[in-house]
Design an enzyme around this catalytic site. Structure first.
Site, PDB file in Angstrom:
ATOM      1  N   MET A  88      24.171 -17.945 -43.902  1.00 30.34           N
ATOM      2  CA  MET A  88      25.261 -18.896 -43.651  1.00 30.34           C
ATOM      3  C   MET A  88      24.784 -20.303 -44.029  1.00 30.34           C
ATOM      4  SD  MET A  88      27.421 -17.432 -40.467  1.00 30.34           S
ATOM      5  CE  MET A  88      26.397 -18.055 -39.159  1.00 30.34           C
ATOM      6  N   LEU A 141      19.474 -23.446 -44.799  1.00 31.03           N
ATOM      7  CA  LEU A 141      18.302 -22.593 -45.021  1.00 31.03           C
ATOM      8  C   LEU A 141      17.018 -23.231 -44.499  1.00 31.03           C
ATOM      9  CD1 LEU A 141      19.074 -21.371 -48.658  1.00 31.03           C
ATOM     10  CD2 LEU A 141      19.776 -20.360 -46.479  1.00 31.03           C
ATOM     11  N   HIS A 196      14.590 -18.018 -43.955  1.00 30.05           N
ATOM     12  CA  HIS A 196      15.427 -17.477 -45.036  1.00 30.05           C
ATOM     13  C   HIS A 196      14.614 -17.313 -46.315  1.00 30.05           C
ATOM     14  CE1 HIS A 196      18.659 -19.672 -42.649  1.00 30.05           C
ATOM     15  NE2 HIS A 196      19.154 -18.463 -42.733  1.00 30.05           N
TER      16      HIS A 196
HETATM   17  O1  PAF Z   1      22.584 -13.889 -39.836  1.00 31.90           O
HETATM   18  C1  PAF Z   1      23.459 -14.550 -40.431  1.00 31.90           C
HETATM   19  O2  PAF Z   1      23.204 -15.625 -40.974  1.00 31.90           O
HETATM   20  C2  PAF Z   1      24.881 -14.032 -40.484  1.00 31.90           C
HETATM   21  O3  PAF Z   1      25.219 -13.353 -39.307  1.00 31.90           O
HETATM   22  C3  PAF Z   1      25.162 -13.141 -41.714  1.00 31.90           C
HETATM   23  C4  PAF Z   1      24.308 -11.889 -41.695  1.00 31.90           C
HETATM   24  C5  PAF Z   1      24.881 -13.931 -42.984  1.00 31.90           C
HETATM   25  C6  PAF Z   1      26.631 -12.714 -41.731  1.00 31.90           C
HETATM   26  O4  PAF Z   1      27.483 -13.797 -41.780  1.00 31.90           O
END
Ligand code: PAF
Length: 281
Positions: free
Chosen positions: A29, A32, A36
């Protein structure tokens, strides 16, 4: 390459598939952080092509305020990904993901019911639905998720198994700051004072795990952890509890993969974390 429309994504994915190339997906989402990036590194090492999706999924938020205040840092995200050899950043507008007339929802039972599922009604249906859609859109062979969202990871595993989805789901280790705080996009919202108190969460959790694996009473250890968190300045502990790491049901059975999970509020920010509770060999 930045792609924002489904039509462009389909074209790119079809070209890769025609050449027999494998696709790794890192769903995010945005906002970052190094956690990530570690997922991207794992995908880059194992797949021919890597897609990072950046989509703040409205259907998994319980409050409009939380959705509105979720950090959005597109330019910084792109800069962080630039040196990592990502093939595509897919950042769709909401109407690409949820066009007019959208009416389908995936509900996972059991693993999704306790903890986050009980406290955030509809959250996991929103997650499962968007993750299923991202799998479909990207035709991913492998998808990389952080273990920080342990229950989310179990929900995705369950969905993939139950719906025979042809994607391998890989859970990657939680990355922590030097003081133990689990990396999270929400940490950016902590004040300096709250940030200084935040490592108490991991410290309390590791203390419970150590006590339980040494044969201590789980209830006593959990009570002490709640007190330690309130003493450290946390406003509220929503849960700190032992659950089976696969079924997500409450458990203290050390012969199964046992997990300690917690959610607590600090300086108006909701922090979650989890650790394995593994008996010493
Ligand atoms: O973990 C996340 O950032 C969110 O829940 C995901 C997996 C991208 C789904 O929107």
């Amino acid at each position: 390459m930045l792609i924002t429309t489904l039509a462009d994504l389909h074209q790119q994915v079809a070209a890769w598939k025609a050449k027999g190339e494998s696709i790794g997906l890192v769903p995010t989402m945005g906002a970052l952080h190094a956690g990530h990036l570690s997922l991207v590194h794992a995908a880059r090492a194992e797949c021919d092509r890597v897609i990072v999706t950046i989509f703040v999924n409205p259907t998994q938020f319980n409050s409009a305020q939380d959705l509105a205040s979720y950090p959005r840092t597109e330019a910084a995200d792109a800069a962080l990904l630039a040196p990592l050899g990502v093939d595509v950043i897919f950042a769709p507008a909401p109407d690409q993901v949820y066009p007019a007339g959208f009416a389908t929802q995936i509900t996972v039972s059991g693993v999704a019911d306790p903890l986050e599922g009980a406290l955030r009604p509809g959250h996991f249906a929103g997650v499962a639905t968007v993750v299923a859609k991202l799998f479909g859109m990207t035709q991913a062979d492998r998808a990389y998720f952080g273990q920080k969202d342990w229950q989310q990871l179990q929900v995705v595993h369950r969905m993939v198994a139950d719906l025979n989805m042809a994607v391998q789901v890989i859970g990657c280790d939680t990355l922590r700051e030097a003081d133990g705080l689990a990396m999270s996009s929400r940490n950016a919202r902590l004040s300096a004072q709250a940030r200084a108190a935040a490592p108490a969460l991991y410290a309390a959790m590791t203390a419970v795990a150590a006590s339980v694996t040494a044969g201590g009473q789980a209830d006593n250890a959990l009570k002490a952890a709640r007190k330690a968190l309130l003493d450290a300045g946390f406003e509220r502990v929503e849960y700190i509890a032992l659950h089976d790491g696969e079924t997500m049901q409450p458990s203290t059975d050390l012969s199964r993969p046992l997990r300690l999970l917690a959610a607590a509020w600090l300086g108006g920010v909701r922090l979650i974390d989890n650790v394995a509770v593994t008996p010493a060999p």
